[in-house]
Design an enzyme around this catalytic site. Structure first.
Site, mmCIF file in Angstrom:
data_model
loop_
_atom_site.group_PDB
_atom_site.id
_atom_site.type_symbol
_atom_site.label_atom_id
_atom_site.label_comp_id
_atom_site.label_asym_id
_atom_site.label_seq_id
_atom_site.Cartn_x
_atom_site.Cartn_y
_atom_site.Cartn_z
ATOM 1 C CD GLU A 184 -2.647 0.685 2.503
ATOM 2 O OE1 GLU A 184 -3.174 1.910 3.108
ATOM 3 O OE2 GLU A 184 -3.172 -0.566 2.716
ATOM 4 C CD GLU A 227 -4.613 7.115 5.558
ATOM 5 O OE1 GLU A 227 -5.452 6.343 5.605
ATOM 6 O OE2 GLU A 227 -3.758 7.277 6.499
#
Length: 363
Positions: free
Chosen positions: A225, A229
């Site tokens: 990943e 964010e």
């Protein structure tokens, strides 16, 4: 080569050596007999891909995962840091997972820099390039999610992805009883897998504590990943993160709770207006950009290897269970929305059948 090999055998007389080469005999010619008498396993390109020889050499039990088969990009040369990797944004390292695939923090270690792979395009059958203003959702390209994951207090619902009159989409979190959850959230995922390239989004995050706005690449089996964010309690900071597990397609290595997060000051409140956030993913590095400015760069083993398998692209807004990540959820501030105006992709077709990636957990 002979000199360095001889130094290694003298310095580590009881070491086990593994020599890998595409052609039988080539490595022996290079080491010039310097490994004679050492405990050596030689693997060649034509050697059957099984664990047997390697595990017998190391005297360990074979793992349950299949023997890895990954795309070979050729040898990359070590290099010093270049000017285009230097950033002016101070990065605060947050608590990391503990894993064999994460280097423990130390001031002197910055990872392994290597030259970018310039012939990458020749290794793939096609390139994927598009810029989507999200005026309408193209079902062949995007999936509106209808699921959740353990760290998510909400259930993703397609109805929470709402087209805006001014263009783009609103990703909304709503308080409503749904049986499995008492909140609903919104997520859009690509139907295709991407391998390396540049991924950019124009978005306006939410500023409600307890909510997370994410733009990221993700896969499982093994889990890898790359994250952008923004948390509602600190919309003036950017969280970048990498999760890495080894193996090839199907390897059941899906470990990681926190990943390797770093917090970077944005210099503005990302909930006030739209800004551009981009990920550049290469076999040698990952770079993050904000409004065209490089804000963070990671290289191999800095502190993880670079993800090397195809991933799907996601954008979402969701309520996290983790107070540490985004603060205590401000229920009275709901409903709350993030705005996504545009997504652009310049990547490679990895010659894998498009698949729906499962939803990742929060850090």
């Amino acid at each position: 080569m002979q000199h360095y090999t001889r130094v290694l055998t003298q310095r580590f007389p009881h070491a086990k050596f593994i020599v890998i080469d595409e052609v039988a005999g080539a490595a022996e010619a290079l080491d010039g007999g310097a490994l004679e008498g050492a405990d050596v396993l030689r693997l060649y390109g034509e050697t059957p891909n099984t664990w047997r020889g390697l595990c017998e050499h190391l005297k360990v039990a074979p793992p349950i995962a299949p023997y890895p088969s990954v795309r070979y990009f050729g040898q990359r040369r070590y290099r010093s840091a270049s000017v285009d990797e230097l950033t002016t944004r101070p990065a605060k390292q947050l608590r990391h997972d503990q894993s064999p695939w994460i280097v423990e923090p130390r001031a002197s270690w910055k990872g392994i820099r290597a030259s970018a792979f310039n012939q990458m395009e020749a290794s793939f059958s096609s390139r994927v390039i598009f810029e989507d203003n999200l005026a309408d959702i193209q079902p062949a390209r995007w999936l509106l999610r209808n699921d959740t994951f353990p760290g998510n207090l909400g259930l993703f619902r397609p109805a929470n992805v709402i087209p805006q009159l001014s263009g783009g989409l609103s990703l909304t979190v709503i308080k409503e009883p749904l049986g499995v959850r008492n909140l609903s959230a919104a997520a859009v995922s690509s139907r295709s897998n991407f391998l390396f390239g540049r991924f950019e989004v124009a978005l306006q995050a939410t500023n409600v504590p307890g909510l997370v706005t994410g733009f990221f690449l993700h896969r499982e089996s093994p889990r890898q990943e790359i994250d952008v964010e923004i948390t509602g309690n600190r919309p003036d900071r950017l969280l970048v993160n990498v999760f890495y597990n080894p193996g090839s397609e199907g390897a059941k290595f899906d470990y990681g709770y926190r990943g390797t997060p770093v917090s970077i000051p944005l210099g503005f409140d990302a909930s006030k207006t739209l800004h551009r956030f981009a990920i550049e993913w290469d076999p040698c590095f990952v770079r993050w950009f904000v409004d065209g400015e490089l804000v963070h760069c990671r290289v191999t083993w800095g502190p993880t290897p670079i993800p090397h398998l195809p991933m799907t692209l996601h954008v979402n807004t969701w309520p996290t269970r983790s107070h540490e990540l985004a603060g205590r959820l401000a229920l009275r501030a709901l409903p709350a929305s993030a705005i996504v105006r545009r997504i652009s992709v310049d990547s490679f077709n990895a010659d894998t059948r498009p698949q729906l990636a499962s939803v990742p957990e929060d850090i």
